[in-house]
Structure formats: C-alpha cells, structure tokens
Write a protein that holds these residues in place. Structure first.
Motif, short mmCIF file in Angstrom:
data_model
loop_
_atom_site.label_atom_id
_atom_site.label_comp_id
_atom_site.label_asym_id
_atom_site.label_seq_id
_atom_site.Cartn_x
_atom_site.Cartn_y
_atom_site.Cartn_z
N LEU A 111 -72.27 100.22 79.85
CA LEU A 111 -71.56 98.96 79.67
C LEU A 111 -70.81 98.62 80.95
O LEU A 111 -70.41 99.51 81.70
CB LEU A 111 -70.56 99.08 78.52
N PRO A 112 -70.61 97.33 81.20
CA PRO A 112 -69.80 96.96 82.37
C PRO A 112 -68.41 97.57 82.25
O PRO A 112 -67.89 97.77 81.14
CB PRO A 112 -69.73 95.43 82.29
N GLU A 113 -67.81 97.87 83.38
CA GLU A 113 -66.49 98.47 83.39
C GLU A 113 -65.50 97.57 82.65
O GLU A 113 -65.50 96.36 82.82
CB GLU A 113 -66.02 98.69 84.83
N ASN A 114 -64.69 98.18 81.78
CA ASN A 114 -63.68 97.49 80.97
C ASN A 114 -64.29 96.42 80.08
O ASN A 114 -63.66 95.42 79.78
CB ASN A 114 -62.59 96.88 81.85
N TYR A 115 -65.50 96.62 79.62
CA TYR A 115 -66.15 95.66 78.74
C TYR A 115 -65.34 95.49 77.47
O TYR A 115 -65.07 96.46 76.76
CB TYR A 115 -67.57 96.12 78.39
N GLY A 116 -64.92 94.29 77.20
CA GLY A 116 -64.14 93.99 76.00
C GLY A 116 -62.73 94.54 76.04
O GLY A 116 -61.98 94.37 75.09
N GLY A 117 -62.34 95.22 77.10
CA GLY A 117 -60.99 95.76 77.19
C GLY A 117 -60.76 96.99 76.33
O GLY A 117 -59.65 97.42 76.15
N TYR A 118 -61.82 97.56 75.77
CA TYR A 118 -61.69 98.71 74.89
C TYR A 118 -62.43 99.91 75.47
O TYR A 118 -63.33 99.77 76.27
CB TYR A 118 -62.25 98.41 73.51
N SER A 119 -62.08 101.06 74.98
CA SER A 119 -62.75 102.28 75.41
C SER A 119 -63.80 102.69 74.39
O SER A 119 -63.56 102.65 73.18
CB SER A 119 -61.73 103.40 75.56
N LEU A 120 -64.97 103.10 74.89
CA LEU A 120 -66.00 103.63 74.00
C LEU A 120 -65.59 104.97 73.41
O LEU A 120 -66.09 105.40 72.39
CB LEU A 120 -67.31 103.84 74.78
N TYR A 121 -64.70 105.65 74.08
CA TYR A 121 -64.39 107.03 73.73
C TYR A 121 -63.39 107.17 72.59
O TYR A 121 -62.97 108.25 72.28
CB TYR A 121 -63.93 107.78 74.97
N ASN A 122 -63.01 106.05 71.95
CA ASN A 122 -62.12 106.19 70.81
C ASN A 122 -62.89 106.55 69.55
O ASN A 122 -62.33 106.68 68.49
CB ASN A 122 -61.28 104.92 70.61
N LYS A 123 -64.21 106.71 69.71
CA LYS A 123 -65.11 107.17 68.64
C LYS A 123 -65.16 106.22 67.45
O LYS A 123 -65.45 106.61 66.34
CB LYS A 123 -64.74 108.58 68.19
N ALA A 124 -64.84 104.94 67.66
CA ALA A 124 -64.95 103.95 66.61
C ALA A 124 -66.36 103.37 66.64
O ALA A 124 -66.63 102.44 67.38
CB ALA A 124 -63.91 102.86 66.79
#
Length: 126
Positions: A74-87
């Motif tokens: 994903l582009p850096e800071n895509y959507g302002g959220y982190s993928l790593y929050n496991k949601a």
C-alpha cells in the motif's frame, strides 16, 4: 596461531552471513500484516482502509482518487491508518478476481472499529 585466526575469521563470516539471512527473512515476513499460510482464504478485508489483500497473488486492492489500484504494497500512510493493528476480516466465500465489487456490503457488515474487534470475522458476498 595462524590457524586459530583463520578459524575465528571463518566463524565470524559464517555467523554474520547467517544473521543477515535471518534479518532478511524477518523483514520479508514483517512486510505483511496478515499471517499468510496455505489453505487460508484468498482475501482479507481491512475495514479501516476499505482495502483488500489477495493471499494468492500477494497484492492489495485499494482506491486512489476513486480508482481501484493493485500493488504489492500500500502507499505510505494510505488512509492514515496502520495495517498492523490487525483489524481485518477474512473473506471466506469469494475467490474471484474482483473483491472490491463487495465493498459496499463489507462496509455495512464490518464498519471500522478502532479497537479492531468484530463479532463475526468472516464476510459474505451475498
């Protein structure tokens, strides 16, 4: 004495090459937020990003300027959220080529929850 020095140098080279291989393997594994394994479902939906991950082609499906894009990252800071929050939600009943066609269904079934908790962790394409 020369033999001891050569043995030490050889040992250090082996250790350093082994460590660099482990670092490369770990960094590759850490590049995906989802534990990938054979036999798992094809798609994962990220409600916080309204994006999908294809477990077979190892690409993300996401929107940029209202156009769907695919990329290995994903582009850096895509959507302002982190993928790593496991949601994420596992999409178990669809394995076609266009998971984004169900975005409106998935947005309703699995609205973004900042705590990453969902009562049902599988989505339906019905």
């Amino acid at each position: 004495m020369k033999t001891i020095k050569l043995t030490i140098i050889f040992g250090m080279v082996l250790i350093s090459s082994n460590l660099s291989a482990q670092v490369m393997a770990n960094s590759k594994e850490d590049s995906s937020p989802v534990e990938l394994s054979k036999g798992t479902s094809r798609y994962y939906y990220f409600p916080n990003l309204q994006a999908y991950f294809d477990n077979i082609n190892l690409v993300y499906y996401f929107k940029v300027n209202n156009e769907w894009q695919t990329a290995e990252e994903l582009p850096e800071n895509y959507g302002g959220y982190s993928l790593y929050n496991k949601a994420y939600v596992i999409i178990k009943d669809y394995d076609g080529e266009n998971p984004q066609q169900f975005l409106n269904v998935h947005k309703k079934l699995y609205p973004y929850n900042a705590r990453g908790r969902y009562t049902n962790a599988t989505a339906s394409s019905d």
